[in-house]
Design an enzyme around this catalytic site. Structure first.
Site, PDB file in Angstrom:
ATOM      1  N   LYS A 219      47.767 -42.779  27.221  1.00 43.43           N
ATOM      2  CA  LYS A 219      48.509 -43.694  28.104  1.00 43.43           C
ATOM      3  C   LYS A 219      49.728 -44.268  27.394  1.00 43.43           C
ATOM      4  CE  LYS A 219      44.689 -44.921  31.119  1.00 43.43           C
ATOM      5  NZ  LYS A 219      43.533 -45.812  31.275  1.00 43.43           N
TER       6      LYS A 219
ATOM      7  N   ARG B 265      34.954 -37.782  31.598  1.00 44.41           N
ATOM      8  CA  ARG B 265      33.532 -37.689  31.961  1.00 44.41           C
ATOM      9  C   ARG B 265      32.692 -37.509  30.696  1.00 44.41           C
ATOM     10  NH1 ARG B 265      32.347 -33.944  29.321  1.00 44.41           N
ATOM     11  NH2 ARG B 265      32.353 -31.702  29.661  1.00 44.41           N
TER      12      ARG B 265
ATOM     13  N   SER C 193      23.154 -31.118  31.694  1.00 46.73           N
ATOM     14  CA  SER C 193      24.141 -30.133  31.296  1.00 46.73           C
ATOM     15  C   SER C 193      24.100 -29.906  29.764  1.00 46.73           C
ATOM     16  CB  SER C 193      25.479 -30.671  31.761  1.00 46.73           C
ATOM     17  OG  SER C 193      26.482 -29.836  31.543  1.00 46.73           O
TER      18      SER C 193
ATOM     19  N   GLU D 298      36.722 -33.447  23.806  1.00 46.73           N
ATOM     20  CA  GLU D 298      37.449 -32.273  24.300  1.00 46.73           C
ATOM     21  C   GLU D 298      38.501 -32.722  25.308  1.00 46.73           C
ATOM     22  OE1 GLU D 298      35.925 -28.048  25.766  1.00 46.73           O
ATOM     23  OE2 GLU D 298      36.524 -29.302  27.461  1.00 46.73           O
TER      24      GLU D 298
HETATM   25  P1  0O2 Z   1      32.170 -29.335  32.667  1.00 49.10           P
HETATM   26  O1  0O2 Z   1      31.407 -30.172  33.622  1.00 49.10           O
HETATM   27  O2  0O2 Z   1      33.633 -29.236  33.055  1.00 49.10           O
HETATM   28  O3  0O2 Z   1      31.953 -29.710  31.248  1.00 49.10           O
HETATM   29  P2  0O2 Z   1      30.841 -23.114  27.504  1.00 49.10           P
HETATM   30  O4  0O2 Z   1      31.498 -22.335  28.616  1.00 49.10           O
HETATM   31  O5  0O2 Z   1      30.828 -24.585  27.786  1.00 49.10           O
HETATM   32  O6  0O2 Z   1      29.567 -22.536  27.154  1.00 49.10           O
HETATM   33  P3  0O2 Z   1      33.079 -23.426  25.745  1.00 49.10           P
HETATM   34  O7  0O2 Z   1      33.621 -22.575  24.618  1.00 49.10           O
HETATM   35  O8  0O2 Z   1      33.018 -24.896  25.509  1.00 49.10           O
HETATM   36  O9  0O2 Z   1      31.631 -22.910  26.148  1.00 49.10           O
HETATM   37  O10 0O2 Z   1      33.857 -23.099  27.057  1.00 49.10           O
HETATM   38  P4  0O2 Z   1      35.377 -23.082  27.489  1.00 49.10           P
HETATM   39  O11 0O2 Z   1      35.471 -21.947  28.433  1.00 49.10           O
HETATM   40  O12 0O2 Z   1      36.345 -23.122  26.359  1.00 49.10           O
HETATM   41  O13 0O2 Z   1      35.536 -24.468  28.276  1.00 49.10           O
HETATM   42  C1  0O2 Z   1      34.558 -24.945  29.138  1.00 49.10           C
HETATM   43  C2  0O2 Z   1      35.166 -25.848  30.218  1.00 49.10           C
HETATM   44  O14 0O2 Z   1      36.474 -25.389  30.575  1.00 49.10           O
HETATM   45  C3  0O2 Z   1      34.358 -25.792  31.499  1.00 49.10           C
HETATM   46  O15 0O2 Z   1      33.398 -26.781  31.497  1.00 49.10           O
HETATM   47  C4  0O2 Z   1      35.414 -26.022  32.573  1.00 49.10           C
HETATM   48  O16 0O2 Z   1      35.706 -27.415  32.681  1.00 49.10           O
HETATM   49  C5  0O2 Z   1      36.610 -25.319  31.996  1.00 49.10           C
HETATM   50  N1  0O2 Z   1      36.643 -23.882  32.344  1.00 49.10           N
HETATM   51  C6  0O2 Z   1      36.559 -22.854  31.467  1.00 49.10           C
HETATM   52  N2  0O2 Z   1      36.665 -21.682  32.106  1.00 49.10           N
HETATM   53  C7  0O2 Z   1      36.804 -21.952  33.407  1.00 49.10           C
HETATM   54  C8  0O2 Z   1      36.964 -21.119  34.569  1.00 49.10           C
HETATM   55  O17 0O2 Z   1      36.977 -19.912  34.528  1.00 49.10           O
HETATM   56  N3  0O2 Z   1      37.081 -21.770  35.773  1.00 49.10           N
HETATM   57  C9  0O2 Z   1      37.072 -23.122  35.878  1.00 49.10           C
HETATM   58  N4  0O2 Z   1      37.197 -23.662  37.097  1.00 49.10           N
HETATM   59  N5  0O2 Z   1      36.915 -23.928  34.793  1.00 49.10           N
HETATM   60  C10 0O2 Z   1      36.792 -23.358  33.575  1.00 49.10           C
HETATM   61  P5  0O2 Z   1      32.023 -26.563  32.251  1.00 49.10           P
HETATM   62  O18 0O2 Z   1      31.053 -26.059  31.265  1.00 49.10           O
HETATM   63  O19 0O2 Z   1      32.224 -25.727  33.481  1.00 49.10           O
HETATM   64  O20 0O2 Z   1      31.533 -27.936  32.759  1.00 49.10           O
END
Ligand code: 0O2
Length: 221
Positions: free
Chosen positions: A41, A62, A68, A158
């Site tokens: 900010k 969040r 999760s 993150e």
């Molecule tokens: P939330 O509720 O957003 O946390 P992981 O996939 O978690 O096992 P890693 O390396 O952390 O392993 O994953 P990545 O792909 O670097 O990042 C995970 C998060 O990025 C996801 O969180 C999403 O918020 C977003 N994300 C990554 N790939 C996609 C995608 O293809 N489509 C969408 N819409 N979002 C994506 P989570 O786990 O979904 O849940």
């Protein structure tokens, strides 16, 4: 998983949510979110002086839910302990920063990363290297100290940086594909990827229009 096991896990999670250890640990992640949000900010306010327009549209944050967390630790094969959760999960505290333009994302990243108390642990640039399904965002895992009565404690957060167009696509894609295993090769997968590419083209063109307007205004001065 049998129904019995499911009930067990659910009640375990409910008990955990009420325990003082859970509240203590999760408060630490909450504090880390507050620290990084404040930094963003402040940068947003300072950067808005240059352009009469804030580079950040919205900031969302969040805490990962216990359900999760459990799912991810089981999927990755990590030991189900508090120590392992702290060591292995870098996205318990998550912040999403929605920006107007792509160049704002990289500026914010540079200014945030260069702060003395910030350590960058990981960086995934899905804008320069989109995922095969078309997903675009810049993911930055940073460590920030929170200052407790017993001294500082470094906590990972993150941060996902996106433009409004990237967020529009990712939010809808997440809803459309949630818990459905739609392969990339299907018609739906191909069409979603096409939408992601159109959103990226829109981002590029809007940024170019802004640059053209900026130089037009400079010529006029
Ligand atoms: P939330 O509720 O957003 O946390 P992981 O996939 O978690 O096992 P890693 O390396 O952390 O392993 O994953 P990545 O792909 O670097 O990042 C995970 C998060 O990025 C996801 O969180 C999403 O918020 C977003 N994300 C990554 N790939 C996609 C995608 O293809 N489509 C969408 N819409 N979002 C994506 P989570 O786990 O979904 O849940």
């Amino acid at each position: 998983m049998t129904e019995d096991n499911e009930i067990n896990v659910k009640s375990m999670i409910e008990t955990l949510k009420k325990s003082s250890v859970y509240l203590e640990v999760f408060n630490e992640y909450r504090c880390a979110i507050m620290e990084v949000e404040t930094k963003l900010k402040v940068l947003d306010m300072e950067m808005s002086m240059d352009r009469e327009k804030n580079p950040i549209e919205t900031i969302q944050s969040r805490l990962k839910s216990p359900e999760s967390i459990l799912e991810k630790m089981e999927r990755k094969g990590y030991p189900l302990t508090l120590e392992s959760m702290r060591k292995n999960l870098m996205d318990i505290a998550g912040i999403r920063v929605i920006c107007d333009y792509i160049d704002d994302i990289y500026k914010l990243e540079k200014y945030l990363s260069s702060q003395n108390d910030i350590t960058v642990l990981d960086r995934d640039d899905y804008i320069k290297n989109p995922k095969v399904n078309g997903y675009r965002s810049l993911h930055l895992t940073v460590e920030v100290p929170i200052f407790l009565t017993g001294g500082p404690r470094p906590i990972p957060v993150e941060v996902q940086f996106r433009t409004m167009a990237m967020d529009f696509w990712a939010s809808l894609e997440h809803k459309l594909k949630y818990k459905k295993h739609i392969s990339q090769e299907t018609d739906i997968g191909v069409r979603l990827k096409k939408c992601a590419d159109q959103a990226a083209a829109l981002d590029k063109e809007m940024m170019q229009i802004r640059k053209d307007i900026d130089s037009y205004m400079k010529e006029d001065e």
